[in-house]
Design a protein around this motif. Structure first.
Motif, short mmCIF file in Angstrom:
data_model
loop_
_atom_site.label_atom_id
_atom_site.label_comp_id
_atom_site.label_asym_id
_atom_site.label_seq_id
_atom_site.Cartn_x
_atom_site.Cartn_y
_atom_site.Cartn_z
N ARG A 1 85.14 32.17 12.72
CA ARG A 1 85.19 30.87 12.05
C ARG A 1 86.68 30.34 12.05
NH1 ARG A 1 81.34 27.29 9.72
NH2 ARG A 1 79.48 28.64 9.95
N GLU A 2 87.61 31.15 11.88
CA GLU A 2 88.96 30.60 11.89
C GLU A 2 89.34 30.14 13.15
OE1 GLU A 2 91.28 34.04 10.65
OE2 GLU A 2 90.60 33.84 8.69
N LEU A 3 88.89 30.91 14.40
CA LEU A 3 89.22 30.61 15.62
C LEU A 3 88.45 29.16 15.87
CD1 LEU A 3 90.47 30.74 18.59
CD2 LEU A 3 88.11 31.90 19.17
N GLN A 4 87.14 28.91 15.28
CA GLN A 4 86.57 27.48 15.49
C GLN A 4 87.30 26.46 14.79
OE1 GLN A 4 83.80 26.96 17.55
NE2 GLN A 4 84.27 24.87 16.96
N ALA A 5 87.86 26.91 13.49
CA ALA A 5 88.48 25.98 12.97
C ALA A 5 89.64 25.34 13.47
CB ALA A 5 88.94 26.51 11.49
N GLN A 6 90.55 26.15 14.22
CA GLN A 6 91.60 26.02 15.32
C GLN A 6 91.34 25.00 16.08
OE1 GLN A 6 93.58 29.80 16.09
NE2 GLN A 6 93.99 30.20 14.16
N VAL A 7 90.11 25.19 16.74
CA VAL A 7 89.70 24.62 18.01
C VAL A 7 89.19 23.39 17.52
CG1 VAL A 7 88.05 24.27 19.71
CG2 VAL A 7 88.95 26.53 19.48
N ASP A 8 88.65 23.24 16.36
CA ASP A 8 88.08 21.80 15.86
C ASP A 8 89.33 21.00 15.59
OD1 ASP A 8 85.54 22.52 16.26
OD2 ASP A 8 85.25 23.27 14.11
N HIS A 9 90.47 21.87 14.79
CA HIS A 9 91.54 21.16 14.65
C HIS A 9 92.35 20.48 15.85
CE1 HIS A 9 95.29 19.98 12.05
NE2 HIS A 9 96.03 20.38 13.08
N LEU A 10 92.55 21.14 16.90
CA LEU A 10 93.29 20.85 18.03
C LEU A 10 92.37 19.68 18.81
CD1 LEU A 10 94.19 24.09 19.71
CD2 LEU A 10 95.56 22.59 18.67
N ALA A 11 90.97 19.47 18.72
CA ALA A 11 90.31 18.75 19.02
C ALA A 11 90.28 17.38 18.50
CB ALA A 11 88.70 19.02 19.07
N TRP A 12 90.71 17.12 17.29
CA TRP A 12 90.93 15.98 16.37
C TRP A 12 92.35 15.69 15.93
CZ3 TRP A 12 87.05 12.98 16.42
CH2 TRP A 12 85.55 13.77 16.98
N HIS A 13 93.32 16.50 16.42
CA HIS A 13 94.64 16.30 16.17
C HIS A 13 95.65 16.57 17.31
CE1 HIS A 13 93.10 17.27 12.23
NE2 HIS A 13 93.99 16.79 11.47
N ASP A 14 96.83 15.62 17.21
CA ASP A 14 97.77 15.74 18.17
C ASP A 14 98.50 17.09 18.08
OD1 ASP A 14 99.63 14.62 20.18
OD2 ASP A 14 100.91 14.64 18.58
N PHE A 15 98.52 17.67 19.27
CA PHE A 15 99.15 19.10 19.30
C PHE A 15 100.90 19.00 18.95
CE2 PHE A 15 101.67 22.33 21.72
CZ PHE A 15 101.01 23.47 20.97
N LEU A 16 101.45 17.93 19.39
CA LEU A 16 102.75 17.92 18.96
C LEU A 16 103.29 17.53 17.83
CD1 LEU A 16 105.85 17.81 20.17
CD2 LEU A 16 105.59 15.47 20.96
N THR A 17 102.60 16.47 17.20
CA THR A 17 102.99 15.96 15.86
C THR A 17 102.19 16.34 14.65
OG1 THR A 17 101.77 14.01 16.09
CG2 THR A 17 103.99 13.92 16.97
N GLY A 18 101.11 17.05 15.02
CA GLY A 18 99.94 17.29 14.07
C GLY A 18 99.46 16.22 13.33
N LEU A 19 99.63 14.86 13.61
CA LEU A 19 98.91 13.83 13.47
C LEU A 19 97.10 13.62 13.89
CD1 LEU A 19 101.68 11.06 13.65
CD2 LEU A 19 100.80 12.15 11.61
N PRO A 20 96.33 13.25 13.25
CA PRO A 20 95.17 13.07 13.95
C PRO A 20 95.32 12.29 15.12
CG PRO A 20 94.90 12.31 11.25
CD PRO A 20 96.45 12.60 11.83
N ASN A 21 94.48 12.49 16.30
CA ASN A 21 94.69 11.82 17.43
C ASN A 21 93.97 10.67 17.50
OD1 ASN A 21 91.86 12.76 17.88
ND2 ASN A 21 92.70 14.60 19.21
N ARG A 22 93.61 9.95 18.70
CA ARG A 22 92.99 8.77 18.84
C ARG A 22 91.63 8.83 18.56
NH1 ARG A 22 91.03 7.33 24.18
NH2 ARG A 22 91.54 8.86 25.79
N PHE A 23 90.98 10.08 18.85
CA PHE A 23 89.51 10.32 18.57
C PHE A 23 89.16 10.18 17.18
CE2 PHE A 23 90.46 12.54 22.72
CZ PHE A 23 89.87 11.67 23.90
N ALA A 24 90.08 11.05 16.35
CA ALA A 24 89.91 11.05 15.09
C ALA A 24 90.28 9.63 14.43
CB ALA A 24 90.90 12.12 14.38
N ALA A 25 91.15 8.98 14.74
CA ALA A 25 91.33 7.48 14.49
C ALA A 25 90.07 6.81 14.55
CB ALA A 25 92.42 7.02 15.04
N HIS A 26 89.44 6.63 15.82
CA HIS A 26 88.46 5.99 15.89
C HIS A 26 87.12 6.37 15.09
CE1 HIS A 26 88.95 3.63 19.88
NE2 HIS A 26 90.37 4.29 19.96
N ARG A 27 87.05 7.59 14.85
CA ARG A 27 86.14 8.05 13.94
C ARG A 27 86.22 7.59 12.46
NH1 ARG A 27 85.28 14.38 12.95
NH2 ARG A 27 87.22 14.24 12.30
#
Length: 701
Positions: free
Chosen positions: A260-286
């Protein structure tokens, strides 16, 4: 069939009655051996001994040392493979009948049962048990499998008390066998919903009540007896006896905490920018689609802001990409501090950010937010101890006036951002409908340029350069012209600017160079070409690492004398990187081409580069030339000073934009060597230029 019977009774009369079944019988060859125990303690001792287990246990439930509840627990230690028959008195059968309901095979009234019938009854019980029992080796294999599997396995009786637990279950709960057997399952496993953290009913009780398989919520939290927690997945199923009655439950579960923790990390990376930690453009559109529904339902407005850092590329080029990354992290932190928790700040990629203000945000809120952003970003950023200053351009679109969908709002905010950059950068602009028309025109122009590069829509025109003292032709400038099949002739200022903004100026410039070199070679072979053909070079072309090689390659392929090619460069293009320009221009001079500074006097005020760079010619900008014959004395003096400076440096001068005879006369009198402009001729196609100027030039064949 021989069998061994263990009789647990302290009644002498009952013992005497049972003695009759010993040994063989007249009607069969089976031998029955009989062993007695008088108390539960003796039974337990016999069960723990090394002797083989009996084939059958006869038990009188009215034992003196059998307190309430202890009888069945003690019987469990005798082994669940041995059938149990109750010895009941002739009257008061209630305890025996209850025992049968709880799992005994049957009950017998020994005093009323003849010897032969008693033997046959006991034999039938043993035979039936053996027929329904799996082989001993299979039972042992099953037990080994249960102890070896990674999943935890716990079974309970019908009261939800633990009756079995494998090694994995004991490890997950951190308990020993003695701490689990006979304990209520709910005391050992507290379960909580993963979202609400509320206690949930144990699935064992649910399976006992429903008689069906039960699953707990995915990621259910298990609180262990020591207070620690983990997340589990399970399947809990009822156990039915031979009569279909639910007599217990088996629960199979495993630890999914790490997964679950690994999945949470993968989900975070899928929706957040790796460098700044901000939501990425996919998260912004959603998020934008979600808040648009909220705003529409509540009849509220909201603001979408598109941000871009000014001169970010300069930081990357001068300080390195690591510094650029550090700058983005710093900007991201400052953007967060400018907004409320309900607003979303995201990174789109590169140096672009998007801010989605919550429903209820107005034009005034967006203006104030833009002011905060500009002030925050403008403060110096410390990168490796060095202060770095950058600006920020912002485009803003408002719902519902500027669009009713996420894609439209983002596109319109981006259009406003381009307007902000065109206005001088480090400003903000709100979307307006006329900006959209301009953006559509820019996109159409860019698409047209791309298509024109692959067709025959471009053509080179040539404008003569004239020696002022005698009017003789001394060279020409190649100028790009574009005739679109639908738009006709397109203004060069428009499409050249579009080509520079889109990067198409690089392939376009190389096409121009190739065409000009080949045309110059044809005129050279015909002996028609006086002087050099000049070609304009953009700043983007100069920054290409292979620019000098490209020039040399074209000259070699065409066989053109390098002195016949002149490259016109702007002051601003050279001053962006003086060190690189110095090396490049000396390399070009080594090839043999001549170098001219175009639009001289409109760029940098420093004149030191004239001494450092191998410049052959200055082109005085038309702003100096227009009306120079009747201009103010100070302006005329300034032009004479420029001409004198060039003369002292042995640099030739061409005056651009000569339109009248008085202008030409003044320039000649002031010492200017060459002129170019409408007074002599507009730019014309190659055939017209050849007929009008080259064929008529002195010395032409």
């Amino acid at each position: 069939m021989d069998m061994h019977v263990l009789a647990v009774t302290s009644d002498p009369a009952e013992r005497a009655q049972l003695e009759q079944i010993r040994g063989p019988a007249a009607t069969d060859d089976a031998v029955i051996t009989l062993q007695f125990a008088a108390t539960l303690a003796e039974l337990a001792a016999l069960a723990d001994g090394a002797a083989p287990a009996p084939d059958l246990i006869l038990l009188n439930p009215l034992l003196a040392d059998a307190p309430p509840g202890a009888l069945w627990q003690a019987l469990g230690t005798a082994g669940d493979r041995t059938p149990l028959v109750l010895l009941a008195p002739a009257t008061g059968l209630s305890p025996a009948e209850q025992a049968v309901r709880l799992g005994a095979v049957t009950y017998l009234v020994t005093a009323a049962t003849p010897r032969e019938l008693l033997r046959r009854l006991l034999q039938s019980v043993v035979v039936a048990t053996r027929l329904g029992r799996p082989p001993l080796d299979q039972q042992g294999q099953d037990a080994l499998v249960l102890e070896s599997i990674a999943d935890a396995v716990i079974s309970t009786d019908e009261h939800a008390h633990v009756s079995y637990c494998n090694l994995a279950a004991r490890r997950l709960l951190g308990l020993e066998v003695a701490q689990m057997l006979g304990r209520p399952i709910a005391d050992l496993m507290r379960l909580q919903d993963p979202k609400s953290l509320a206690d949930i009913e144990h699935p064992v009780w649910q399976a006992l009540a429903s008689g069906a398989v039960v699953r707990i919520p995915a990621g259910c939290i298990l609180s262990r007896p020591d207070g620690s927690e983990l997340m589990i997945e399970d399947s809990t199923a009822p156990i039915h006896d031979g009569r279909g009655r639910v007599c217990g439950v088996v629960m199979v579960f495993h630890d999914i905490t790490n997964a679950r923790e690994l999945q949470a990390q993968v989900d975070h990376l899928a929706w957040h920018d790796f460098l700044t930690g901000l939501p990425n453009r996919f998260a912004a559109h959603r998020h934008l689609n979600r808040i648009l529904k909220e705003a529409q339902a509540a009849g509220q407005s909201l603001a979408v802001m598109y941000l871009d850092l000014d001169k970010f590329k300069l930081v990357n080029d001068t300080l390195g990409h690591a510094a650029g990354d550090a700058l983005l992290v710093s900007v991201a932190a400052r953007l967060r501090s400018c907004f409320r928790v309900v607003d979303l700040v995201s990174r789109q990629g590169g140096d672009e950010f998007v801010v989605l203000m919550a429903p209820g945000s107005s034009r005034l809120d967006a203006t104030q937010a833009a002011q905060r952003i500009s002030a925050a970003v403008a403060l110096p950023h410390q990168l490796d101890g060095e202060p770095v200053h950058v600006g920020c351009s912002i485009g803003i679109a408002l719902y519902p006036g500027d669009g009713d969908s996420g894609d439209v709002l983002l596109r319109h905010a981006d259009t406003a951002l381009h307007a902000a950059k065109a206005a001088g950068r480090n400003v903000w602009r709100f979307f307006q409908q006329e900006l959209l028309s301009s953006a559509i025109e820019r996109r159409q122009l860019e698409n047209g340029l791309r298509q024109a590069l692959g067709s025959s829509e471009f053509e080179l025109f040539y404008q003569p350069k004239v020696r002022l003292r005698d009017g003789a032709l001394c060279g020409c400038e190649a100028l790009l012209r574009w005739q679109h099949p639908a738009w006709g002739w397109v203004d060069p200022a428009r499409f050249i600017r579009s080509a520079e903004e889109s990067g198409l100026i690089i392939p376009l410039g190389r096409w121009v160079l190739g065409q000009a070199v080949r045309q110059a070679r044809r005129w050279e072979q015909q002996g028609l070409l006086p002087g050099a053909v000049a070609v304009n070079v953009s700043a983007l072309e100069l920054r290409q690492g292979d620019f000098a090689d490209h020039i040399g390659s074209h000259l070699a392929q065409a066989g053109l004398d390098p002195a016949r090619l002149q490259l016109e460069l702007t002051e601003s293009a050279l001053m962006r990187d003086m060190h690189g320009a110095h090396a490049l221009l000396h390399r070009l001079k080594g090839i043999g081409v001549s170098l001219a500074i175009d639009d001289f006097g409109t760029g940098y005020s420093s004149l030191s580069y004239l001494a450092d760079l191998p410049i052959d010619l200055l082109k005085v900008d038309r702003s100096f030339v227009h009306g120079i014959d009747h201009a103010a004395p100070r302006r005329q003096t300034l032009l004479r000073a420029v001409l004198a400076l060039a003369d002292n440096l042995a640099i030739a001068v061409v005056a651009e934009g000569v339109e009248t005879a008085p202008e030409a006369d003044f320039l000649a009198a002031a010492g200017c060597g060459q002129g170019q402009g409408y007074f002599y001729s507009r730019a014309v196609d190659a055939r017209t230029f050849e007929r009008r100027f080259l064929a008529a030039a002195p010395g032409a064949p």
